[in-house]
Write a protein that holds these residues in place. Structure first.
Motif, PDB file in Angstrom:
ATOM      1  N   ASP A  64     -40.715  23.016   0.107  1.00 42.02           N
ATOM      2  CA  ASP A  64     -39.665  22.825   1.099  1.00 42.02           C
ATOM      3  C   ASP A  64     -40.004  21.567   1.896  1.00 42.02           C
ATOM      4  O   ASP A  64     -40.994  21.540   2.638  1.00 42.02           O
ATOM      5  CB  ASP A  64     -39.601  24.046   2.011  1.00 42.02           C
ATOM      6  CG  ASP A  64     -38.523  23.950   3.069  1.00 42.02           C
ATOM      7  OD1 ASP A  64     -37.856  22.895   3.197  1.00 42.02           O
ATOM      8  OD2 ASP A  64     -38.343  24.949   3.791  1.00 42.02           O
ATOM      9  N   LYS A  65     -39.184  20.528   1.735  1.00 41.90           N
ATOM     10  CA  LYS A  65     -39.458  19.250   2.402  1.00 41.90           C
ATOM     11  C   LYS A  65     -39.453  19.353   3.921  1.00 41.90           C
ATOM     12  O   LYS A  65     -39.975  18.480   4.594  1.00 41.90           O
ATOM     13  CB  LYS A  65     -38.445  18.186   1.956  1.00 41.90           C
ATOM     14  CG  LYS A  65     -38.583  17.809   0.502  1.00 41.90           C
ATOM     15  CD  LYS A  65     -37.725  16.629   0.123  1.00 41.90           C
ATOM     16  CE  LYS A  65     -36.267  16.954   0.213  1.00 41.90           C
ATOM     17  NZ  LYS A  65     -35.405  15.867  -0.260  1.00 41.90           N
ATOM     18  N   SER A  66     -38.901  20.426   4.468  1.00 36.90           N
ATOM     19  CA  SER A  66     -38.878  20.568   5.927  1.00 36.90           C
ATOM     20  C   SER A  66     -40.118  21.297   6.462  1.00 36.90           C
ATOM     21  O   SER A  66     -40.203  21.565   7.659  1.00 36.90           O
ATOM     22  CB  SER A  66     -37.606  21.294   6.368  1.00 36.90           C
ATOM     23  OG  SER A  66     -37.612  22.623   5.904  1.00 36.90           O
ATOM     24  N   THR A  67     -41.076  21.591   5.588  1.00 32.44           N
ATOM     25  CA  THR A  67     -42.304  22.262   6.012  1.00 32.44           C
ATOM     26  C   THR A  67     -43.034  21.412   7.059  1.00 32.44           C
ATOM     27  O   THR A  67     -43.247  20.228   6.866  1.00 32.44           O
ATOM     28  CB  THR A  67     -43.245  22.507   4.813  1.00 32.44           C
ATOM     29  OG1 THR A  67     -42.570  23.345   3.884  1.00 32.44           O
ATOM     30  CG2 THR A  67     -44.543  23.163   5.243  1.00 32.44           C
ATOM     31  N   LYS A  68     -43.373  22.047   8.153  1.00 28.78           N
ATOM     32  CA  LYS A  68     -44.145  21.393   9.214  1.00 28.78           C
ATOM     33  C   LYS A  68     -45.575  21.909   9.149  1.00 28.78           C
ATOM     34  O   LYS A  68     -45.819  23.106   9.101  1.00 28.78           O
ATOM     35  CB  LYS A  68     -43.553  21.688  10.597  1.00 28.78           C
ATOM     36  CG  LYS A  68     -42.131  21.199  10.763  1.00 28.78           C
ATOM     37  CD  LYS A  68     -42.058  19.701  10.737  1.00 28.78           C
ATOM     38  CE  LYS A  68     -40.628  19.249  10.955  1.00 28.78           C
ATOM     39  NZ  LYS A  68     -40.338  17.977  10.362  1.00 28.78           N
TER      40      LYS A  68
ATOM     41  N   THR B 227     -48.340  16.614   7.857  1.00 33.74           N
ATOM     42  CA  THR B 227     -46.979  16.669   7.313  1.00 33.74           C
ATOM     43  C   THR B 227     -46.719  15.436   6.465  1.00 33.74           C
ATOM     44  O   THR B 227     -46.203  15.533   5.346  1.00 33.74           O
ATOM     45  CB  THR B 227     -45.938  16.790   8.450  1.00 33.74           C
ATOM     46  OG1 THR B 227     -46.206  17.983   9.192  1.00 33.74           O
ATOM     47  CG2 THR B 227     -44.523  16.825   7.908  1.00 33.74           C
ATOM     48  N   LYS B 228     -47.107  14.267   6.949  1.00 34.89           N
ATOM     49  CA  LYS B 228     -46.932  13.024   6.193  1.00 34.89           C
ATOM     50  C   LYS B 228     -47.762  13.056   4.909  1.00 34.89           C
ATOM     51  O   LYS B 228     -47.287  12.657   3.848  1.00 34.89           O
ATOM     52  CB  LYS B 228     -47.312  11.817   7.045  1.00 34.89           C
ATOM     53  CG  LYS B 228     -47.127  10.498   6.296  1.00 34.89           C
ATOM     54  CD  LYS B 228     -47.616   9.314   7.078  1.00 34.89           C
ATOM     55  CE  LYS B 228     -47.480   7.988   6.378  1.00 34.89           C
ATOM     56  NZ  LYS B 228     -47.726   7.937   4.963  1.00 34.89           N
TER      57      LYS B 228
ATOM     58  N   MET C 155     -46.026  15.220   2.392  1.00 27.85           N
ATOM     59  CA  MET C 155     -44.788  14.570   1.939  1.00 27.85           C
ATOM     60  C   MET C 155     -45.104  13.413   0.998  1.00 27.85           C
ATOM     61  O   MET C 155     -44.371  13.173   0.034  1.00 27.85           O
ATOM     62  CB  MET C 155     -43.945  14.089   3.128  1.00 27.85           C
ATOM     63  CG  MET C 155     -43.065  15.157   3.726  1.00 27.85           C
ATOM     64  SD  MET C 155     -41.961  15.989   2.553  1.00 27.85           S
ATOM     65  CE  MET C 155     -40.979  14.637   1.940  1.00 27.85           C
TER      66      MET C 155
ATOM     67  N   TYR D  93     -45.779  15.051  -2.257  1.00 27.93           N
ATOM     68  CA  TYR D  93     -44.478  15.485  -2.774  1.00 27.93           C
ATOM     69  C   TYR D  93     -43.735  14.294  -3.393  1.00 27.93           C
ATOM     70  O   TYR D  93     -43.221  14.387  -4.512  1.00 27.93           O
ATOM     71  CB  TYR D  93     -43.653  16.104  -1.636  1.00 27.93           C
ATOM     72  CG  TYR D  93     -42.211  16.328  -2.006  1.00 27.93           C
ATOM     73  CD1 TYR D  93     -41.800  17.532  -2.568  1.00 27.93           C
ATOM     74  CD2 TYR D  93     -41.255  15.339  -1.801  1.00 27.93           C
ATOM     75  CE1 TYR D  93     -40.474  17.734  -2.924  1.00 27.93           C
ATOM     76  CE2 TYR D  93     -39.935  15.536  -2.152  1.00 27.93           C
ATOM     77  CZ  TYR D  93     -39.549  16.728  -2.715  1.00 27.93           C
ATOM     78  OH  TYR D  93     -38.232  16.931  -3.076  1.00 27.93           O
TER      79      TYR D  93
END
Length: 97
Positions: A59-63, A70-71, A74, A77
């Motif tokens: 889930d790209k919105s995972t914090k 987070t970066k 991502m 990803y």
């Protein structure tokens, strides 16, 4: 295609007392496809999978705990989304006594 991620505990082939864990990201059509790609990659690395803690679409919105974490995830990803191979985070190793 989607990007899946998994948390994997592994062992070194030939030495079951040594192992570790790693996050792996992979572009795949389904969880089954992702599982097959991941298991094949581990075989190529001469590692055996002990436990797959989870395997799910990322889930790209995972914090994460911090903006830098987070970066970091991502970035992995994004690398996986343009690769035909598995993209690994840091391998953490341990030895059982």
């Amino acid at each position: 295609m989607k990007v899946f991620w998994a948390s994997i505990e592994y062992k070194y082939n030939g030495n079951p007392m040594k192992g570790g864990f790693v996050y792996v990201f992979v572009k795949a059509n389904s969880e089954t496809d992702a599982y097959e790609r991941i298991t094949s990659e581990f075989q190529n690395l001469k590692l055996s999978i002990s436990v797959i803690e989870f395997l799910t679409q990322y889930d790209k919105s995972t914090k994460w705990n911090s903006a830098s974490e987070t970066k970091h995830y991502m970035d992995i990803y994004n690398s996986a989304s343009i690769s035909n191979s598995c993209v690994f985070d840091t391998f953490y190793a341990y030895e059982h006594e």
